[in-house]
Scaffold this active site. Structure first.
Site, PDB file in Angstrom:
ATOM      1  N   ARG A 146      39.458  -0.035   3.584  1.00 12.89           N
ATOM      2  CA  ARG A 146      39.161  -0.090   2.138  1.00 12.89           C
ATOM      3  C   ARG A 146      40.395  -0.627   1.402  1.00 12.89           C
ATOM      4  O   ARG A 146      41.425  -0.917   2.010  1.00 12.89           O
ATOM      5  CB  ARG A 146      38.786   1.292   1.617  1.00 12.89           C
ATOM      6  CG  ARG A 146      39.897   2.312   1.750  1.00 12.89           C
ATOM      7  CD  ARG A 146      39.560   3.602   1.016  1.00 12.89           C
ATOM      8  NE  ARG A 146      40.773   4.361   0.817  1.00 12.89           N
ATOM      9  CZ  ARG A 146      40.997   5.573   1.307  1.00 12.89           C
ATOM     10  NH1 ARG A 146      40.083   6.173   2.020  1.00 12.89           N
ATOM     11  NH2 ARG A 146      42.134   6.193   1.065  1.00 12.89           N
ATOM     12  N   GLY A 147      40.247  -0.760   0.090  1.00 13.16           N
ATOM     13  CA  GLY A 147      41.377  -1.061  -0.782  1.00 13.16           C
ATOM     14  C   GLY A 147      42.048  -2.400  -0.499  1.00 13.16           C
ATOM     15  O   GLY A 147      41.396  -3.406  -0.181  1.00 13.16           O
ATOM     16  N   ILE A 148      43.366  -2.406  -0.628  1.00 16.88           N
ATOM     17  CA  ILE A 148      44.140  -3.643  -0.487  1.00 16.88           C
ATOM     18  C   ILE A 148      43.981  -4.226   0.921  1.00 16.88           C
ATOM     19  O   ILE A 148      43.803  -5.432   1.092  1.00 16.88           O
ATOM     20  CB  ILE A 148      45.636  -3.365  -0.803  1.00 16.88           C
ATOM     21  CG1 ILE A 148      45.808  -2.983  -2.279  1.00 16.88           C
ATOM     22  CG2 ILE A 148      46.496  -4.580  -0.451  1.00 16.88           C
ATOM     23  CD1 ILE A 148      47.206  -2.498  -2.653  1.00 16.88           C
TER      24      ILE A 148
ATOM     25  N   ASP B 230      45.647   5.926  13.826  1.00 20.42           N
ATOM     26  CA  ASP B 230      46.479   6.638  12.860  1.00 20.42           C
ATOM     27  C   ASP B 230      47.888   6.094  13.060  1.00 20.42           C
ATOM     28  O   ASP B 230      48.500   6.299  14.113  1.00 20.42           O
ATOM     29  CB  ASP B 230      46.420   8.145  13.119  1.00 20.42           C
ATOM     30  CG  ASP B 230      47.300   8.917  12.138  1.00 20.42           C
ATOM     31  OD1 ASP B 230      48.191   8.312  11.511  1.00 20.42           O
ATOM     32  OD2 ASP B 230      47.095  10.138  12.013  1.00 20.42           O
TER      33      ASP B 230
ATOM     34  N   GLY C  37      49.049   3.014   4.249  1.00 19.29           N
ATOM     35  CA  GLY C  37      50.008   3.858   3.550  1.00 19.29           C
ATOM     36  C   GLY C  37      49.279   4.897   2.731  1.00 19.29           C
ATOM     37  O   GLY C  37      48.084   4.762   2.458  1.00 19.29           O
TER      38      GLY C  37
ATOM     39  N   TYR D  11      57.141   9.298  -2.197  1.00 16.40           N
ATOM     40  CA  TYR D  11      56.525   7.973  -2.046  1.00 16.40           C
ATOM     41  C   TYR D  11      57.576   6.873  -2.277  1.00 16.40           C
ATOM     42  O   TYR D  11      57.680   5.933  -1.479  1.00 16.40           O
ATOM     43  CB  TYR D  11      55.375   7.830  -3.055  1.00 16.40           C
ATOM     44  CG  TYR D  11      54.603   6.537  -2.955  1.00 16.40           C
ATOM     45  CD1 TYR D  11      53.675   6.338  -1.936  1.00 16.40           C
ATOM     46  CD2 TYR D  11      54.789   5.503  -3.872  1.00 16.40           C
ATOM     47  CE1 TYR D  11      52.954   5.146  -1.845  1.00 16.40           C
ATOM     48  CE2 TYR D  11      54.073   4.317  -3.796  1.00 16.40           C
ATOM     49  CZ  TYR D  11      53.155   4.142  -2.779  1.00 16.40           C
ATOM     50  OH  TYR D  11      52.446   2.973  -2.685  1.00 16.40           O
TER      51      TYR D  11
ATOM     52  N   LYS E 161      58.792   4.093   0.544  1.00 17.59           N
ATOM     53  CA  LYS E 161      58.607   2.648   0.360  1.00 17.59           C
ATOM     54  C   LYS E 161      59.958   1.916   0.288  1.00 17.59           C
ATOM     55  O   LYS E 161      60.088   0.786   0.733  1.00 17.59           O
ATOM     56  CB  LYS E 161      57.787   2.382  -0.907  1.00 17.59           C
ATOM     57  CG  LYS E 161      56.325   2.804  -0.774  1.00 17.59           C
ATOM     58  CD  LYS E 161      55.607   1.974   0.290  1.00 17.59           C
ATOM     59  CE  LYS E 161      54.116   2.240   0.317  1.00 17.59           C
ATOM     60  NZ  LYS E 161      53.401   1.393   1.287  1.00 17.59           N
TER      61      LYS E 161
ATOM     62  N   ILE F 136      47.421  -1.418  -8.584  1.00 21.69           N
ATOM     63  CA  ILE F 136      46.236  -2.090  -8.034  1.00 21.69           C
ATOM     64  C   ILE F 136      45.054  -1.117  -8.079  1.00 21.69           C
ATOM     65  O   ILE F 136      45.212   0.078  -7.780  1.00 21.69           O
ATOM     66  CB  ILE F 136      46.494  -2.548  -6.568  1.00 21.69           C
ATOM     67  CG1 ILE F 136      47.845  -3.294  -6.443  1.00 21.69           C
ATOM     68  CG2 ILE F 136      45.339  -3.418  -6.079  1.00 21.69           C
ATOM     69  CD1 ILE F 136      47.962  -4.610  -7.152  1.00 21.69           C
TER      70      ILE F 136
ATOM     71  N   ARG G 140      45.124   7.110 -16.888  1.00 22.35           N
ATOM     72  CA  ARG G 140      46.514   7.143 -17.373  1.00 22.35           C
ATOM     73  C   ARG G 140      47.142   5.746 -17.259  1.00 22.35           C
ATOM     74  O   ARG G 140      47.788   5.262 -18.178  1.00 22.35           O
ATOM     75  CB  ARG G 140      47.324   8.151 -16.546  1.00 22.35           C
ATOM     76  CG  ARG G 140      48.665   8.501 -17.175  1.00 22.35           C
ATOM     77  CD  ARG G 140      49.265   9.738 -16.516  1.00 22.35           C
ATOM     78  NE  ARG G 140      49.827   9.455 -15.198  1.00 22.35           N
ATOM     79  CZ  ARG G 140      51.028   8.909 -14.999  1.00 22.35           C
ATOM     80  NH1 ARG G 140      51.785   8.566 -16.026  1.00 22.35           N
ATOM     81  NH2 ARG G 140      51.468   8.704 -13.775  1.00 22.35           N
TER      82      ARG G 140
HETATM   83  P1  NAI Z   1      43.832   3.196  -0.160  1.00 24.47           P
HETATM   84  O1  NAI Z   1      44.091   4.649  -0.131  1.00 24.47           O
HETATM   85  O2  NAI Z   1      42.715   2.678  -0.994  1.00 24.47           O
HETATM   86  O3  NAI Z   1      43.652   2.631   1.311  1.00 24.47           O
HETATM   87  C1  NAI Z   1      44.590   2.942   2.292  1.00 24.47           C
HETATM   88  C2  NAI Z   1      44.091   2.540   3.647  1.00 24.47           C
HETATM   89  O4  NAI Z   1      45.070   2.955   4.592  1.00 24.47           O
HETATM   90  C3  NAI Z   1      42.786   3.180   4.040  1.00 24.47           C
HETATM   91  O5  NAI Z   1      42.011   2.277   4.779  1.00 24.47           O
HETATM   92  C4  NAI Z   1      43.239   4.357   4.897  1.00 24.47           C
HETATM   93  O6  NAI Z   1      42.283   4.726   5.872  1.00 24.47           O
HETATM   94  C5  NAI Z   1      44.454   3.762   5.555  1.00 24.47           C
HETATM   95  N1  NAI Z   1      45.372   4.789   6.029  1.00 24.47           N
HETATM   96  C6  NAI Z   1      45.875   5.840   5.351  1.00 24.47           C
HETATM   97  N2  NAI Z   1      46.645   6.577   6.152  1.00 24.47           N
HETATM   98  C7  NAI Z   1      46.623   5.985   7.360  1.00 24.47           C
HETATM   99  C8  NAI Z   1      47.195   6.277   8.607  1.00 24.47           C
HETATM  100  N3  NAI Z   1      47.947   7.372   8.811  1.00 24.47           N
HETATM  101  N4  NAI Z   1      46.958   5.439   9.642  1.00 24.47           N
HETATM  102  C9  NAI Z   1      46.196   4.352   9.477  1.00 24.47           C
HETATM  103  N5  NAI Z   1      45.608   4.027   8.329  1.00 24.47           N
HETATM  104  C10 NAI Z   1      45.817   4.843   7.280  1.00 24.47           C
HETATM  105  O7  NAI Z   1      45.205   2.546  -0.617  1.00 24.47           O
HETATM  106  P2  NAI Z   1      45.546   1.085  -1.173  1.00 24.47           P
HETATM  107  O8  NAI Z   1      45.727   1.187  -2.630  1.00 24.47           O
HETATM  108  O9  NAI Z   1      44.626   0.094  -0.647  1.00 24.47           O
HETATM  109  O10 NAI Z   1      47.000   0.890  -0.547  1.00 24.47           O
HETATM  110  C11 NAI Z   1      47.282   0.050   0.546  1.00 24.47           C
HETATM  111  C12 NAI Z   1      48.783  -0.089   0.665  1.00 24.47           C
HETATM  112  O11 NAI Z   1      49.296  -0.648  -0.528  1.00 24.47           O
HETATM  113  C13 NAI Z   1      49.508   1.241   0.859  1.00 24.47           C
HETATM  114  O12 NAI Z   1      50.591   1.071   1.726  1.00 24.47           O
HETATM  115  C14 NAI Z   1      50.013   1.561  -0.538  1.00 24.47           C
HETATM  116  O13 NAI Z   1      51.140   2.395  -0.508  1.00 24.47           O
HETATM  117  C15 NAI Z   1      50.318   0.173  -1.053  1.00 24.47           C
HETATM  118  N6  NAI Z   1      50.355   0.072  -2.510  1.00 24.47           N
HETATM  119  C16 NAI Z   1      49.255   0.378  -3.260  1.00 24.47           C
HETATM  120  C17 NAI Z   1      49.333   0.259  -4.632  1.00 24.47           C
HETATM  121  C18 NAI Z   1      48.191   0.585  -5.553  1.00 24.47           C
HETATM  122  O14 NAI Z   1      48.383   0.570  -6.773  1.00 24.47           O
HETATM  123  N7  NAI Z   1      46.989   0.833  -5.058  1.00 24.47           N
HETATM  124  C19 NAI Z   1      50.565  -0.194  -5.316  1.00 24.47           C
HETATM  125  C20 NAI Z   1      51.635  -0.493  -4.409  1.00 24.47           C
HETATM  126  C21 NAI Z   1      51.519  -0.375  -3.055  1.00 24.47           C
END
Ligand code: NAI
Length: 258
Positions: free
Chosen positions: A15-17, A61, A90, A162, A166, A195, A206
């Site tokens: 999901r996500g990024i 994981d 992350g 966090y 990072k 994001i 917020r």
């Molecule tokens: P999200 O929570 O929507 O998705 C995170 C993804 O990482 C999920 O698919 C989840 O299953 C996976 N994940 C989590 N823990 C895991 C683990 N132990 N092993 C394997 N997979 C794992 O988060 P999002 O927003 O998509 O974030 C992706 C990356 O971008 C992260 O590293 C986050 O820190 C970074 N990020 C996100 C920002 C934001 O505003 N959303 C801003 C800056 C960085």
């Protein structure tokens, strides 16, 4: 440009990024190895295959050494190459606690997942990439991308764990950039800002208020596609001589202003 036969691994891509990055690469012809903690990703795979994209899912994981090893072993066995590693997986802290209340447990969890996991996955991937390079694999120009965060530099006292995780990962990216430069493997760091994903869902309102009040010169949330577009550009090879660089994907959030 299509990339037949090239293999990309995107961690945290259910999901996500990560999913945004995986979609973009797959649509450009990469074979994408999706990976996350969940045992399956049937719905995501159905979407990819429905679009005619080449993809598979391998659970991992990122904090688990055995699973990291199994993930790379599966890629090696099935494909015999890895052309692009995107370290995206992350987590945010379970609780946003003031620095004065930060718990050792939360700190350890964030370091384990956000810093230690990608460090040792990249170490193992880099060893394999070097072996493939030295073996003279055809058309082989591997690259590595780290998704860190503006929080590698910008202070948030309500999630110091966090920020530290990072910031540490940012150093990991630069260490590998230097170590692998003479080996011909470029390494880049992308720092997303705010994001629109599940990670920011709990604080969406917020952040929206802050954005409306001018926090980001570009007055909107970033989308996974904004980060994916940058990964695509880096993966194209256009920036190879810029190895080690940090690119903020943040709508101008980190530009100092008066
Ligand atoms: P999200 O929570 O929507 O998705 C995170 C993804 O990482 C999920 O698919 C989840 O299953 C996976 N994940 C989590 N823990 C895991 C683990 N132990 N092993 C394997 N997979 C794992 O988060 P999002 O927003 O998509 O974030 C992706 C990356 O971008 C992260 O590293 C986050 O820190 C970074 N990020 C996100 C920002 C934001 O505003 N959303 C801003 C800056 C960085």
């Amino acid at each position: 440009m299509t990339r037949p036969g090239l293999i990309a691994l995107v961690t945290g891509s259910r999901r996500g990024i990560g999913l945004g990055i995986a979609r973009r690469l797959a649509s450009e012809g990469w074979h994408v190895v999706l990976s996350a903690r969940s045992p399956e990703a049937d719905q995501v795979l159905a979407e990819f295959h429905g679009a005619g994209w080449s993809a598979e899912y391998i659970p991992c994981d990122i904090a688990d050494a055995g699973m990291r090893e199994a993930l790379l072993a599966a890629i090696s066995e099935r494909h015999g190459r890895l052309d692009l590693l995107v370290n995206n997986a992350g987590i945010a802290p379970r609780v946003r606690a003031d620095l004065l209340d930060l718990s050792p447990e939360s700190f350890d969890e964030l370091i384990r997942v956000n810093t230690r996991g990608p460090l040792f996955l990249t170490q193992a991937a880099a060893r394999a990439m070097l072996a493939w390079k030295r073996a003279g694999l055809e058309n082989y120009q591997p690259r590595i991308v780290f998704i860190t965060s503006v929080s590698a530099d910008v202070v948030s006292t309500s999630r110091g764990d966090y920020c530290i995780s990072k910031s540490g990962l940012s150093m990991v990216a630069r260490l590998f950039a230097v170590r692998l430069a003479s080996e011909g493997i470029p390494v880049f760091e992308l720092r997303p800002g705010i994001i629109d994903t599940d990670m920011t869902a709990a604080v969406h309102d917020r952040y929206q208020t802050l954005i409306d009040d001018g926090l980001t010169p570009v007055p909107r949330f970033g989308q996974p596609g904004d980060v994916a577009a940058a990964v695509s550009a880096l993966a194209s090879g256009a920036f190879d001589f810029a190895t080690g660089q940090i690119i903020n994907i943040d709508g101008g959030l980190t530009i100092g202003r008066l």
